[in-house]
Design a protein around this motif. Sequence first.
Motif, PDB file in Angstrom:
ATOM      1  N   GLU A  51       0.814  -1.211   0.000  1.00 60.56           N
ATOM      2  CA  GLU A  51       0.000   0.000   0.000  1.00 60.56           C
ATOM      3  C   GLU A  51       0.852   1.268   0.000  1.00 60.56           C
ATOM      4  OE1 GLU A  51      -2.710  -0.174   3.273  1.00 60.56           O
ATOM      5  OE2 GLU A  51      -4.110  -1.483   2.240  1.00 60.56           O
ATOM      6  N   GLN A  53       4.318   3.788  -0.546  1.00 61.04           N
ATOM      7  CA  GLN A  53       5.338   4.080  -1.547  1.00 61.04           C
ATOM      8  C   GLN A  53       6.315   5.117  -0.990  1.00 61.04           C
ATOM      9  OE1 GLN A  53       5.235   2.748  -5.069  1.00 61.04           O
ATOM     10  NE2 GLN A  53       4.001   1.339  -3.845  1.00 61.04           N
ATOM     11  N   GLN A  55      10.051   7.588  -2.400  1.00 61.28           N
ATOM     12  CA  GLN A  55      10.950   7.882  -3.510  1.00 61.28           C
ATOM     13  C   GLN A  55      11.904   9.017  -3.148  1.00 61.28           C
ATOM     14  OE1 GLN A  55       7.328  10.364  -5.679  1.00 61.28           O
ATOM     15  NE2 GLN A  55       8.668   9.190  -6.952  1.00 61.28           N
ATOM     16  N   GLY A  70      -0.363   4.433   2.142  1.00 60.28           N
ATOM     17  CA  GLY A  70      -1.608   4.054   1.493  1.00 60.28           C
ATOM     18  C   GLY A  70      -2.683   3.665   2.487  1.00 60.28           C
ATOM     19  N   PRO A  74      -3.597   0.315  -2.552  1.00 60.53           N
ATOM     20  CA  PRO A  74      -2.379   0.970  -3.031  1.00 60.53           C
ATOM     21  C   PRO A  74      -2.595   2.022  -4.112  1.00 60.53           C
ATOM     22  CG  PRO A  74      -2.653  -1.103  -4.167  1.00 60.53           C
ATOM     23  CD  PRO A  74      -3.830  -0.974  -3.227  1.00 60.53           C
ATOM     24  N   GLU A  75      -3.833   2.157  -4.599  1.00 55.59           N
ATOM     25  CA  GLU A  75      -4.043   2.984  -5.786  1.00 55.59           C
ATOM     26  C   GLU A  75      -3.634   4.440  -5.580  1.00 55.59           C
ATOM     27  OE1 GLU A  75      -6.830  -0.500  -6.031  1.00 55.59           O
ATOM     28  OE2 GLU A  75      -6.280   0.973  -4.502  1.00 55.59           O
ATOM     29  N   SER A  77      -1.592   5.874  -3.216  1.00 52.63           N
ATOM     30  CA  SER A  77      -0.172   6.082  -2.956  1.00 52.63           C
ATOM     31  C   SER A  77       0.663   5.855  -4.211  1.00 52.63           C
ATOM     32  CB  SER A  77       0.310   5.170  -1.826  1.00 52.63           C
ATOM     33  OG  SER A  77       0.065   3.811  -2.122  1.00 52.63           O
ATOM     34  N   ARG A  78       0.292   4.878  -5.025  1.00 56.56           N
ATOM     35  CA  ARG A  78       1.017   4.653  -6.276  1.00 56.56           C
ATOM     36  C   ARG A  78       0.807   5.808  -7.239  1.00 56.56           C
ATOM     37  NH1 ARG A  78      -0.338  -1.752  -7.520  1.00 56.56           N
ATOM     38  NH2 ARG A  78       0.778  -2.625  -5.698  1.00 56.56           N
ATOM     39  N   ASN A  81       2.944   8.632  -6.091  1.00 55.40           N
ATOM     40  CA  ASN A  81       4.332   8.299  -6.362  1.00 55.40           C
ATOM     41  C   ASN A  81       4.700   8.590  -7.822  1.00 55.40           C
ATOM     42  OD1 ASN A  81       6.790   6.789  -5.163  1.00 55.40           O
ATOM     43  ND2 ASN A  81       6.437   5.732  -7.092  1.00 55.40           N
ATOM     44  N   LYS A  82       3.745   8.430  -8.707  1.00 56.05           N
ATOM     45  CA  LYS A  82       4.001   8.614 -10.141  1.00 56.05           C
ATOM     46  C   LYS A  82       3.831  10.055 -10.589  1.00 56.05           C
ATOM     47  CE  LYS A  82       2.555   6.843 -14.674  1.00 56.05           C
ATOM     48  NZ  LYS A  82       1.641   5.893 -15.383  1.00 56.05           N
ATOM     49  N   SER A 133      -4.397   8.500   0.755  1.00 52.42           N
ATOM     50  CA  SER A 133      -2.981   8.469   1.092  1.00 52.42           C
ATOM     51  C   SER A 133      -2.631   9.641   1.998  1.00 52.42           C
ATOM     52  CB  SER A 133      -2.126   8.539  -0.180  1.00 52.42           C
ATOM     53  OG  SER A 133      -0.751   8.602   0.136  1.00 52.42           O
TER      54      SER A 133
END
Length: 225
Positions: A51, A53, A55, A70, A74-75, A77-78, A81-82, A133
């Motif tokens: 869940e 992330q 970086q 998350g 996980p949606e 937080s990912r 992250n992107k 998140s």
Amino acid sequence: MAMMLRSLARPLERCLGLRAGGDGLMWHTDLKPHASGDYSIAVVQANKNLEDQSQVFTSPLGTYVGVYDGHGGPEASRFVNKHLFPFLHKFATEQGGLSADVIKKAFNATEEEFLHLVKQSLPVRPQIASVGSCCLVGAISNDVLYVANLGDSRAVLGKRVSEDKKNKVVAERLSTDHNVGVEEVRKEVEALHPDDSHVVVYTRGVWRIKGIIQVLNKIYWQTQL
């Protein structure tokens, strides 16, 4: 921080290096150089599902560190992250450098993009409406440290001080929790939802946002190093 399933250990090792002390739930990397000095990362798996992330990103405009906790999946937080760091870099480039205003714009743009994704995905993936998140971002640019916090993640600065002719490291908290367990925050959330008198509820011994909707509010802080 919850990061990976055991089945994902090999990709995580490629990113972070060796497991700490042979512990299958912990990974770390030794000090490595970045634009402002050195950094190291340690990750501990706390949840069954992936869940959270994190970086580290460097550019001529600064060094950025992000940790995204998350909730409900996980949606979110990912997605953060992107998308968050590209927005930070975009607005910093447009405005000639990093600032609190740049960070606010990047967070708002990321949130708007995610809301757009939720609206598009809702008919086929209704679960996406319940994810969220807590985001914590730190950035160093031109000898200024910036911290942006959403939710109740925390940033702590370790400082070396002399006491009784001995050096020791003390922790200085940089961020402020934004949690409805705090009366001031509850009043703020209620003021933001005047049409819903029960947006904040007391259940199972704690204050919560009604239902499973994640409400994220932004706190920004900066100081001269």
